[in-house]
Design a protein around this motif. Structure first.
Motif, PDB file in Angstrom:
ATOM      1  N   ARG A  83      -0.166 -22.822  -8.128  1.00 48.12           N
ATOM      2  CA  ARG A  83      -0.822 -23.764  -9.034  1.00 48.12           C
ATOM      3  C   ARG A  83      -1.409 -24.947  -8.263  1.00 48.12           C
ATOM      4  N   VAL A  84      -0.665 -25.430  -7.286  1.00 45.42           N
ATOM      5  CA  VAL A  84      -1.174 -26.535  -6.458  1.00 45.42           C
ATOM      6  C   VAL A  84      -2.419 -26.093  -5.694  1.00 45.42           C
ATOM      7  N   ARG A  85      -2.377 -24.898  -5.163  1.00 39.23           N
ATOM      8  CA  ARG A  85      -3.526 -24.386  -4.408  1.00 39.23           C
ATOM      9  C   ARG A  85      -4.771 -24.296  -5.288  1.00 39.23           C
ATOM     10  N   TYR A  86      -4.620 -23.753  -6.487  1.00 44.65           N
ATOM     11  CA  TYR A  86      -5.763 -23.640  -7.386  1.00 44.65           C
ATOM     12  C   TYR A  86      -6.299 -25.015  -7.769  1.00 44.65           C
ATOM     13  N   GLN A  87      -5.392 -25.958  -7.987  1.00 46.47           N
ATOM     14  CA  GLN A  87      -5.818 -27.305  -8.333  1.00 46.47           C
ATOM     15  C   GLN A  87      -6.556 -27.957  -7.159  1.00 46.47           C
ATOM     16  N   MET A  88      -6.011 -27.826  -5.962  1.00 51.01           N
ATOM     17  CA  MET A  88      -6.641 -28.421  -4.790  1.00 51.01           C
ATOM     18  C   MET A  88      -8.012 -27.803  -4.512  1.00 51.01           C
ATOM     19  N   ASN A  89      -8.137 -26.511  -4.813  1.00 50.27           N
ATOM     20  CA  ASN A  89      -9.408 -25.815  -4.574  1.00 50.27           C
ATOM     21  C   ASN A  89     -10.573 -26.453  -5.313  1.00 50.27           C
ATOM     22  N   ASP A 140       3.148 -15.572   2.117  1.00 51.63           N
ATOM     23  CA  ASP A 140       4.426 -15.190   2.729  1.00 51.63           C
ATOM     24  C   ASP A 140       5.512 -15.019   1.677  1.00 51.63           C
ATOM     25  N   LEU A 141       5.619 -15.979   0.761  1.00 52.64           N
ATOM     26  CA  LEU A 141       6.616 -15.864  -0.305  1.00 52.64           C
ATOM     27  C   LEU A 141       6.255 -14.743  -1.270  1.00 52.64           C
ATOM     28  N   GLY A 142       4.959 -14.517  -1.444  1.00 52.03           N
ATOM     29  CA  GLY A 142       4.522 -13.415  -2.294  1.00 52.03           C
ATOM     30  C   GLY A 142       4.908 -12.070  -1.723  1.00 52.03           C
ATOM     31  N   ASN A 143       4.811 -11.920  -0.398  1.00 50.14           N
ATOM     32  CA  ASN A 143       5.212 -10.663   0.237  1.00 50.14           C
ATOM     33  C   ASN A 143       6.703 -10.414   0.062  1.00 50.14           C
ATOM     34  N   ILE A 144       7.502 -11.482   0.178  1.00 48.23           N
ATOM     35  CA  ILE A 144       8.945 -11.343  -0.042  1.00 48.23           C
ATOM     36  C   ILE A 144       9.218 -10.919  -1.483  1.00 48.23           C
ATOM     37  N   GLN A 145       8.578 -11.592  -2.434  1.00 45.80           N
ATOM     38  CA  GLN A 145       8.800 -11.290  -3.839  1.00 45.80           C
ATOM     39  C   GLN A 145       8.325  -9.889  -4.196  1.00 45.80           C
ATOM     40  N   ASP A 168      -6.952 -28.116   5.709  1.00 47.51           N
ATOM     41  CA  ASP A 168      -5.819 -27.581   6.465  1.00 47.51           C
ATOM     42  C   ASP A 168      -4.578 -27.471   5.583  1.00 47.51           C
ATOM     43  N   TYR A 169      -4.339 -28.502   4.771  1.00 50.50           N
ATOM     44  CA  TYR A 169      -3.207 -28.445   3.850  1.00 50.50           C
ATOM     45  C   TYR A 169      -3.400 -27.332   2.828  1.00 50.50           C
ATOM     46  N   LEU A 170      -4.624 -27.164   2.388  1.00 48.74           N
ATOM     47  CA  LEU A 170      -4.929 -26.102   1.431  1.00 48.74           C
ATOM     48  C   LEU A 170      -4.670 -24.735   2.056  1.00 48.74           C
ATOM     49  N   GLU A 171      -5.001 -24.594   3.327  1.00 55.83           N
ATOM     50  CA  GLU A 171      -4.744 -23.338   4.035  1.00 55.83           C
ATOM     51  C   GLU A 171      -3.241 -23.085   4.155  1.00 55.83           C
ATOM     52  N   ASP A 172      -2.474 -24.152   4.350  1.00 58.48           N
ATOM     53  CA  ASP A 172      -1.011 -24.015   4.364  1.00 58.48           C
ATOM     54  C   ASP A 172      -0.501 -23.494   3.032  1.00 58.48           C
ATOM     55  N   MET A 173      -1.052 -24.015   1.936  1.00 58.39           N
ATOM     56  CA  MET A 173      -0.638 -23.559   0.609  1.00 58.39           C
ATOM     57  C   MET A 173      -0.927 -22.062   0.452  1.00 58.39           C
ATOM     58  N   LEU A 228       5.856 -30.406  -6.340  1.00 53.40           N
ATOM     59  CA  LEU A 228       5.989 -29.386  -5.298  1.00 53.40           C
ATOM     60  C   LEU A 228       7.047 -29.786  -4.277  1.00 53.40           C
ATOM     61  N   PHE A 229       6.972 -31.010  -3.786  1.00 52.99           N
ATOM     62  CA  PHE A 229       7.900 -31.444  -2.751  1.00 52.99           C
ATOM     63  C   PHE A 229       9.334 -31.563  -3.259  1.00 52.99           C
ATOM     64  N   LEU A 230       9.504 -31.753  -4.565  1.00 54.04           N
ATOM     65  CA  LEU A 230      10.840 -31.870  -5.143  1.00 54.04           C
ATOM     66  C   LEU A 230      11.405 -30.523  -5.592  1.00 54.04           C
ATOM     67  N   HIS A 231      10.692 -29.453  -5.321  1.00 56.20           N
ATOM     68  CA  HIS A 231      11.144 -28.134  -5.754  1.00 56.20           C
ATOM     69  C   HIS A 231      12.328 -27.670  -4.903  1.00 56.20           C
ATOM     70  N   PRO A 232      13.382 -27.139  -5.531  1.00 55.88           N
ATOM     71  CA  PRO A 232      14.561 -26.696  -4.768  1.00 55.88           C
ATOM     72  C   PRO A 232      14.314 -25.513  -3.848  1.00 55.88           C
ATOM     73  N   GLY A 233      13.205 -24.818  -4.045  1.00 52.09           N
ATOM     74  CA  GLY A 233      12.913 -23.672  -3.191  1.00 52.09           C
ATOM     75  C   GLY A 233      12.786 -24.014  -1.714  1.00 52.09           C
ATOM     76  N   TRP A 234      12.397 -25.255  -1.402  1.00 55.44           N
ATOM     77  CA  TRP A 234      12.274 -25.660   0.001  1.00 55.44           C
ATOM     78  C   TRP A 234      13.616 -25.614   0.727  1.00 55.44           C
ATOM     79  N   GLN A 235      14.704 -25.751  -0.011  1.00 56.78           N
ATOM     80  CA  GLN A 235      16.026 -25.833   0.609  1.00 56.78           C
ATOM     81  C   GLN A 235      16.676 -24.470   0.812  1.00 56.78           C
ATOM     82  N   VAL A 236      16.085 -23.410   0.285  1.00 60.71           N
ATOM     83  CA  VAL A 236      16.691 -22.081   0.377  1.00 60.71           C
ATOM     84  C   VAL A 236      16.800 -21.653   1.848  1.00 60.71           C
ATOM     85  N   GLY A 237      18.014 -21.380   2.284  1.00 58.75           N
ATOM     86  CA  GLY A 237      18.247 -20.926   3.656  1.00 58.75           C
ATOM     87  C   GLY A 237      18.162 -21.998   4.709  1.00 58.75           C
ATOM     88  N   GLU A 238      17.873 -23.221   4.309  1.00 58.77           N
ATOM     89  CA  GLU A 238      17.635 -24.291   5.288  1.00 58.77           C
ATOM     90  C   GLU A 238      18.911 -24.642   6.048  1.00 58.77           C
TER      91      GLU A 238
END
Length: 327
Positions: free
Chosen positions: A220-226, A249-254, A238-243, A177-187
């Protein structure tokens, strides 16, 4: 209902069985109502159950010896067909209940024709779901997993204490997750100044696929953490709530992008001239969702946040006598 867990059931194999059983039961419980096609929520719940079943199978893969019918890709194919129908339900509901009343009469008239087209698409998608749920692939998946639950087969990792191996299950997912390029979009643009609506549209046009991929990874991370909330502190929740927030938010954009693309397929080359107010509303809603996502993006781009997240996963709560499993 809660099932009490004792010290003899705190193994990796036990929790794998619990997860698969829970999500398989959820899938099956909504099947008959989905086929009646009276309530879109039934389809949504069945799709969620299928996604979580798939996540459990992938997440517990090191300990599982499952029948061939329960391969990840076969479950994914069934889930995608449910997803196509669900996506059309969401599009129809969004157009009718959110956007329609905000449009001028001329655009409402155009939208009426689009809605008729989408209803026809939905009818075809529902027929495919009917066929899928009556096909031997789906039936064999259910039967084989039910048989497996009666006599589970595991790798030699079965008896490992769940507390000891949770970091090994979760950390690879978080690393990806942390290595995903999506984090850098627009950064880069965000560092220079606030991103305008026009700039955002250009960013999404060029890099939107990375955000879409990131959302799927977060899900997928959220379901696994659940699966493991009882094994960690409130900080884990709290981290799970962030997920969950990132996924939304990204789902609304998509969803907004897909909605525009779907309509463009129906009225190609005419969407901007025939639906200018509607296109503007879509863009504005994307911008609002982006601003919410941007706050989480900034937080998770900080090395400190990622480090603390990893540390939390490394330290499950010890003492298991009062743990419960939803059933």
């Amino acid at each position: 209902m809660k099932t009490q867990i004792n010290s003899q059931t705190q193994t990796l194999g036990y929790w794998a069985v619990q997860a698969i059983q829970k999500h398989l039961e959820k899938v099956i419980s909504h099947e008959s109502e989905v086929l009646k096609d009276d309530d879109p929520e039934e389809l949504h719940q069945m799709r969620v159950g299928m996604r979580r079943l798939r996540s459990a199978i992938v997440g517990f893969a090191p300990v599982l010896e499952l029948p061939e019918s329960a391969e990840d890709e076969k479950i994914g194919k069934i889930g995608r067909r449910l997803g196509t129908l669900r996506d059309l339900d969401v599009l129809l509901e969004t157009l009718q209940n959110h956007y329609y009343s905000q449009l001028p009469p001329s655009e409402q008239e155009t939208l009426d024709k689009i809605l008729i087209n989408l209803v026809k698409q939905r009818h075809k998608a529902f027929r495919l779901v009917e066929w899928t749920l009556d096909h031997k692939t789906y039936k064999k998946l259910k039967e084989d997993l039910q048989d497996w639950l009666e006599e589970p087969c595991f790798t030699p990792l079965e008896k490992l204490p769940i507390d000891e191996v949770l970091p090994d299950l979760l950390l690879p997912q978080i690393s990806e997750l942390f290595l995903h390029p999506g984090w850098q979009v627009g950064e880069t643009q965000a560092q220079l100044n606030s991103i305008s609506l026009e700039t955002l549209e250009a960013i999404l046009d060029q890099q939107g696929k990375f955000l879409h991929s990131l959302r799927k990874k977060v899900k997928r991370v959220r379901y696994q953490m659940n699966l493991f909330t009882d094994f960690y502190s409130s900080k884990y929740s709290d981290y799970l709530e962030d997920m969950k927030s990132i996924q939304e938010d990204l789902g609304n954009i998509q969803d907004s992008i897909v909605l525009g693309e779907k309509i463009a397929e129906i009225i190609p080359s005419k969407i901007n001239s025939k639906l200018p107010v509607f296109i503007g509303l879509l863009a504005q809603n994307r911008y609002q969702s982006w601003q919410k996502w941007e706050e989480l993006q900034r937080r998770y781009l900080k090395a400190e946040t990622r480090h603390e997240f990893r540390l939390e996963l490394l330290h499950p709560i010890t003492g298991t006598e009062n743990r419960t499993v939803d059933s």
